[in-house]
Design a protein around this motif. Sequence first.
Motif, PDB file in Angstrom:
ATOM      1  N   ASN A 186      -9.126   1.700  -7.496  1.00  0.00           N
ATOM      2  CA  ASN A 186      -8.028   2.290  -8.041  1.00  0.00           C
ATOM      3  C   ASN A 186      -7.398   3.587  -7.360  1.00  0.00           C
ATOM      4  O   ASN A 186      -6.533   4.182  -7.554  1.00  0.00           O
ATOM      5  CB  ASN A 186      -8.105   2.761  -9.519  1.00  0.00           C
ATOM      6  CG  ASN A 186      -9.255   3.621  -9.761  1.00  0.00           C
ATOM      7  OD1 ASN A 186     -10.191   3.674  -8.975  1.00  0.00           O
ATOM      8  ND2 ASN A 186      -8.941   4.573 -10.741  1.00  0.00           N
ATOM      9  N   GLY A 187      -8.372   4.172  -6.118  1.00  0.00           N
ATOM     10  CA  GLY A 187      -7.984   5.067  -5.401  1.00  0.00           C
ATOM     11  C   GLY A 187      -7.573   4.753  -4.123  1.00  0.00           C
ATOM     12  O   GLY A 187      -7.485   5.324  -3.323  1.00  0.00           O
ATOM     13  N   SER A 188      -7.192   3.328  -4.077  1.00  0.00           N
ATOM     14  CA  SER A 188      -6.819   2.818  -2.530  1.00  0.00           C
ATOM     15  C   SER A 188      -5.339   2.059  -2.424  1.00  0.00           C
ATOM     16  O   SER A 188      -5.097   1.889  -1.419  1.00  0.00           O
ATOM     17  CB  SER A 188      -7.969   1.750  -2.053  1.00  0.00           C
ATOM     18  OG  SER A 188      -7.847   0.814  -2.822  1.00  0.00           O
ATOM     19  N   PRO A 189      -4.529   2.125  -3.584  1.00  0.00           N
ATOM     20  CA  PRO A 189      -3.409   1.251  -3.586  1.00  0.00           C
ATOM     21  C   PRO A 189      -2.403   1.888  -2.319  1.00  0.00           C
ATOM     22  O   PRO A 189      -1.556   0.700  -1.922  1.00  0.00           O
ATOM     23  CB  PRO A 189      -2.666   1.462  -4.881  1.00  0.00           C
ATOM     24  CG  PRO A 189      -3.341   2.701  -5.623  1.00  0.00           C
ATOM     25  CD  PRO A 189      -4.774   2.561  -4.980  1.00  0.00           C
ATOM     26  N   VAL A 190      -2.171   3.128  -2.035  1.00  0.00           N
ATOM     27  CA  VAL A 190      -1.295   3.266  -1.092  1.00  0.00           C
ATOM     28  C   VAL A 190      -1.805   3.251   0.171  1.00  0.00           C
ATOM     29  O   VAL A 190      -1.065   2.494   1.069  1.00  0.00           O
ATOM     30  CB  VAL A 190      -0.881   4.978  -1.189  1.00  0.00           C
ATOM     31  CG1 VAL A 190       0.081   5.286  -0.410  1.00  0.00           C
ATOM     32  CG2 VAL A 190      -0.466   5.279  -2.706  1.00  0.00           C
ATOM     33  N   ARG A 191      -2.965   3.138   0.484  1.00  0.00           N
ATOM     34  CA  ARG A 191      -3.440   2.847   1.778  1.00  0.00           C
ATOM     35  C   ARG A 191      -3.372   1.350   1.990  1.00  0.00           C
ATOM     36  O   ARG A 191      -3.063   0.977   2.989  1.00  0.00           O
ATOM     37  CB  ARG A 191      -5.055   3.194   1.922  1.00  0.00           C
ATOM     38  CG  ARG A 191      -5.559   2.963   3.440  1.00  0.00           C
ATOM     39  CD  ARG A 191      -7.284   2.888   3.261  1.00  0.00           C
ATOM     40  NE  ARG A 191      -7.268   1.211   3.235  1.00  0.00           N
ATOM     41  CZ  ARG A 191      -7.886   0.759   2.167  1.00  0.00           C
ATOM     42  NH1 ARG A 191      -8.363   1.468   1.416  1.00  0.00           N
ATOM     43  NH2 ARG A 191      -7.900  -0.822   2.174  1.00  0.00           N
ATOM     44  N   ARG A 192      -3.765   0.427   0.889  1.00  0.00           N
ATOM     45  CA  ARG A 192      -3.333  -0.941   1.159  1.00  0.00           C
ATOM     46  C   ARG A 192      -2.059  -1.185   1.315  1.00  0.00           C
ATOM     47  O   ARG A 192      -1.936  -2.314   2.150  1.00  0.00           O
ATOM     48  CB  ARG A 192      -4.253  -1.696  -0.182  1.00  0.00           C
ATOM     49  CG  ARG A 192      -5.681  -1.412  -0.394  1.00  0.00           C
ATOM     50  CD  ARG A 192      -6.231  -2.152  -1.455  1.00  0.00           C
ATOM     51  NE  ARG A 192      -5.853  -3.619  -1.257  1.00  0.00           N
ATOM     52  CZ  ARG A 192      -5.737  -4.469  -2.366  1.00  0.00           C
ATOM     53  NH1 ARG A 192      -6.034  -3.894  -3.905  1.00  0.00           N
ATOM     54  NH2 ARG A 192      -5.794  -5.640  -2.285  1.00  0.00           N
ATOM     55  N   LEU A 193      -1.230  -0.691   0.613  1.00  0.00           N
ATOM     56  CA  LEU A 193       0.137  -1.020   1.081  1.00  0.00           C
ATOM     57  C   LEU A 193       0.607  -0.607   2.434  1.00  0.00           C
ATOM     58  O   LEU A 193       1.465  -1.372   3.116  1.00  0.00           O
ATOM     59  CB  LEU A 193       1.022  -0.212  -0.134  1.00  0.00           C
ATOM     60  CG  LEU A 193       1.094  -0.732  -1.579  1.00  0.00           C
ATOM     61  CD1 LEU A 193       1.627   0.100  -2.647  1.00  0.00           C
ATOM     62  CD2 LEU A 193       1.535  -2.379  -1.493  1.00  0.00           C
ATOM     63  N   VAL A 194       0.181   0.441   2.733  1.00  0.00           N
ATOM     64  CA  VAL A 194       0.619   0.820   4.236  1.00  0.00           C
ATOM     65  C   VAL A 194      -0.286  -0.123   5.323  1.00  0.00           C
ATOM     66  O   VAL A 194       0.591  -0.703   6.160  1.00  0.00           O
ATOM     67  CB  VAL A 194      -0.199   2.177   4.650  1.00  0.00           C
ATOM     68  CG1 VAL A 194      -0.005   2.652   6.090  1.00  0.00           C
ATOM     69  CG2 VAL A 194       0.904   3.175   3.815  1.00  0.00           C
ATOM     70  N   GLU A 195      -1.311  -0.793   4.908  1.00  0.00           N
ATOM     71  CA  GLU A 195      -1.922  -1.700   5.849  1.00  0.00           C
ATOM     72  C   GLU A 195      -1.435  -3.118   5.769  1.00  0.00           C
ATOM     73  O   GLU A 195      -1.341  -3.886   6.732  1.00  0.00           O
ATOM     74  CB  GLU A 195      -3.551  -1.781   5.365  1.00  0.00           C
ATOM     75  CG  GLU A 195      -4.156  -0.562   5.888  1.00  0.00           C
ATOM     76  CD  GLU A 195      -5.647  -0.306   5.586  1.00  0.00           C
ATOM     77  OE1 GLU A 195      -6.214  -1.627   4.974  1.00  0.00           O
ATOM     78  OE2 GLU A 195      -6.462   0.214   6.069  1.00  0.00           O
ATOM     79  N   ALA A 196      -0.598  -3.398   4.401  1.00  0.00           N
ATOM     80  CA  ALA A 196       0.365  -4.427   4.435  1.00  0.00           C
ATOM     81  C   ALA A 196       1.261  -4.441   5.257  1.00  0.00           C
ATOM     82  O   ALA A 196       2.120  -5.653   5.190  1.00  0.00           O
ATOM     83  CB  ALA A 196       0.396  -4.653   2.688  1.00  0.00           C
ATOM     84  N   GLY A 197       1.845  -3.278   5.646  1.00  0.00           N
ATOM     85  CA  GLY A 197       3.074  -3.225   6.319  1.00  0.00           C
ATOM     86  C   GLY A 197       4.092  -2.175   5.855  1.00  0.00           C
ATOM     87  O   GLY A 197       5.109  -2.283   6.313  1.00  0.00           O
TER      88      GLY A 197
END
Length: 286
Positions: free
Chosen positions: A135-146
Amino acid sequence: MPGAHIDLAIVGLPAWRTSLSTTNAGETPDAIRAVLPRYSDALIADRGVRGEPRSIADLTIVDLGNVHEPDGPAGEKRALAALARAAGLADMVVALGGDNSVTVSAALGVWGEQLPSAGLITLDAHYDLRDGVNNGSPVRRLVEAGLAGTRIVQIGIADFANSRRYAERARDYGITVVHRDELHRRPMADVMAEALDIAGAAGGPVHVDLDVDVCDRSVAPGCPASVPGGISAYELRQAARAAGADARVRSLDIAEVDATADAADGRTVRLAALCVLEVAAGLALR
C-alpha cells in the motif's frame, strides 16, 4: 437495465493483505455502503437557475459489488477487469478500498490503452513511492507501468511521514508536490484546479486517489497512518466534489480506512461515505 446510461458506478476493492500497517481495510467497502443511507440526496448550497435546491437523486448510480480477493497478481487481474467493465458502463467510477494498493488496479483498469496520456492526483500524507508491491508503492508502480511523472500531482504530503529518499524520487520523476503547509495558504479549490490542469494536460483520463490518512487524525482515527496536523474533513470533501465536477476525471478511489479501527461514532467511515456523495454532487453539477 442493459444499454441504460449510468452516471456513476461503484466498485468495492477490499484489499488489505499487502498493507505495511496492520489493518482490516477489507471490511471498509461494505461499512461505507452501510453508512450511505444515513444521508440525504439534497444539495442545498448549489442551486439551479431558478434558485431551487439541487439533488443527486436524478443521477443513475449503480453498485457493482466487491471484487473477490483483489490482492496479489490474480486479485489485481480480477480488479482490473472489474474496473474496465465499470468504466465501459459509466461516466465516473468510484472504487471503495481497501488499502492504498487499490489505486493501481483502479487507475489502470479505467485508463486501459489511454495510459500514455493519463494523469493522477493524490490526496495523501505520503508519496507512495516505496519499493515492492504494497500500500506504500502504488504511485511508483503506476510510473513504472508508463504513467508520466509530470502528470502526477500529490496534495497534502506531510513532514515526518516520508523519508528523504522518496522526496528525491518524486523530484526525479517530475511529480508536482503540494506540501501540507501550502494548504494553509491556498484554498483547496485553487489547488485542485491547478492539479487538474497538470494531470489532464495530455487530454487523457485523470484518476484521483483520496487516501483518507491525508486528514487530521482527529477526523480520521480509522486510518492507521493518519497524523495530527493533516487536512480537514471539509477540505477532503471539497477535493472529492471538485473531482466529480470535472469531466477529465474518470475515476476515483477512497483508500486507507480501517472500519474496524474507527472511533465509536464512526467518523472516518462517515467521512469516506460523504466523499462518495461529494463525487456524485460534482457529477450533478457538471
